[in-house]
Write a protein that holds these residues in place. Sequence first.
Motif, mmCIF file in Angstrom:
data_model
loop_
_atom_site.group_PDB
_atom_site.id
_atom_site.type_symbol
_atom_site.label_atom_id
_atom_site.label_comp_id
_atom_site.label_asym_id
_atom_site.label_seq_id
_atom_site.Cartn_x
_atom_site.Cartn_y
_atom_site.Cartn_z
ATOM 1 N N TYR A 93 -4.015 1.078 3.224
ATOM 2 C CA TYR A 93 -2.675 1.122 3.819
ATOM 3 C C TYR A 93 -1.775 0.033 3.231
ATOM 4 C CZ TYR A 93 1.007 0.378 7.262
ATOM 5 O OH TYR A 93 2.218 0.193 7.864
ATOM 6 N N VAL A 94 -2.307 -1.184 3.136
ATOM 7 C CA VAL A 94 -1.513 -2.290 2.591
ATOM 8 C C VAL A 94 -1.112 -2.008 1.141
ATOM 9 C CG1 VAL A 94 -1.591 -4.728 1.937
ATOM 10 C CG2 VAL A 94 -2.491 -3.992 4.156
ATOM 11 N N PHE A 95 -2.047 -1.478 0.367
ATOM 12 C CA PHE A 95 -1.744 -1.171 -1.039
ATOM 13 C C PHE A 95 -0.629 -0.129 -1.152
ATOM 14 C CE2 PHE A 95 -2.479 1.633 -4.694
ATOM 15 C CZ PHE A 95 -2.272 0.737 -5.730
ATOM 16 N N VAL A 96 -0.719 0.934 -0.380
ATOM 17 C CA VAL A 96 0.273 2.019 -0.479
ATOM 18 C C VAL A 96 1.650 1.537 -0.051
ATOM 19 C CG1 VAL A 96 0.943 4.282 0.388
ATOM 20 C CG2 VAL A 96 -1.429 3.842 -0.249
ATOM 21 N N VAL A 97 1.749 0.862 1.103
ATOM 22 C CA VAL A 97 3.074 0.442 1.565
ATOM 23 C C VAL A 97 3.644 -0.644 0.655
ATOM 24 C CG1 VAL A 97 2.664 1.101 3.957
ATOM 25 C CG2 VAL A 97 2.091 -1.218 3.209
ATOM 26 N N ALA A 98 2.767 -1.499 0.080
ATOM 27 C CA ALA A 98 3.267 -2.523 -0.839
ATOM 28 C C ALA A 98 3.869 -1.878 -2.090
ATOM 29 C CB ALA A 98 2.134 -3.484 -1.217
ATOM 30 N N VAL A 99 3.196 -0.863 -2.614
ATOM 31 C CA VAL A 99 3.728 -0.159 -3.786
ATOM 32 C C VAL A 99 5.056 0.523 -3.433
ATOM 33 C CG1 VAL A 99 3.334 1.753 -5.380
ATOM 34 C CG2 VAL A 99 1.500 0.141 -4.900
#
Length: 326
Positions: A93-99
């Motif tokens: 989740y953190v990776f997707v929203v950060a991107v």
Amino acid sequence: MNPVLFRRPLYGYGLAVCAWLTAFGVRMALADWFPPGFPYLTFFPAVVVIAYFCGLGPAILTAVLSGLSAWWFWIGAPGFDWSAATGLALAFYVFVVAVDIFFIVGMNAATDGLKREVARNAALAESRDLLLKEVQHRVSNNIQVVSSLLRLEAGMTRDETARRVLSEAAARTALIAKVQRSLLDADGAAAPFDDLARRLVADALEATGRTDVTIEVERACHALTAEEATPVALILLECVNNALEHAFPGRPGRIEIRLYEADGERRLEVRDDGCGPPPAFDPGQSRSLGLRIVLGLTEQLRGRFSLVDGAPGALCRLTYPRPADH
């Protein structure tokens, strides 16, 4: 385009909370319909929308609230589950929203920078145009001053030949000033040939006092560039004045003017129905100052000039290379 209203911190963060509450409510309402493994399905759109409209801070707030909500209610056991599977889901989740936030906020920043650059270039272009108009205005005024001085000198001299020469020079410099003003009206780029030719021939008729001569300018879609406007206008006026002076002795007449393009060249034709030129007339051998000026301007345009029998009358034709488009 980001609404300016949402760029204010208060509105941006308020909208972030509203977006999170909406996404949470939709996820809660559809909890029984979603299969396991989709805890963030309604939260990703909320993060994307807030990142686009409100910027980095509100987007991070939406992402944190959404992640905590999904973690508490739909990842692992109720509450904050600390298992490895939960950690992997949170990392995803953190990776997707950060991107998403990185690219959307970066895109908005690049768009804002482009807008500022476009606005700066537009301001520079406007400043350049104003400066060009001011320069052209000063040039035309200075040329008009020269014309007035020549006319004044002509009025003070007692020699008839000198008076005539000075008067002709004053008229030609006044014409150059008029051409400069026409370029000024057209933003310094190009002067419509039709309008310029009609103004010039109207002045020529008024100066000679001939009310029995009709001059017709054929409509054309061409415009004269700044480089060709002055020589073409001077050649046109010399041809018209020559016809008014020699073609219609004591009788009415007609003069036709046209500018057209053929075979990559521009051609200016001035035709009258008068008495025509003398047999075997050669403009290059003429001692007329007007024709010598015409030939000199023709060389400036890298063109060709001819004055032949138009059957009836005379036909003056100027041919020169078509200028490059601006």
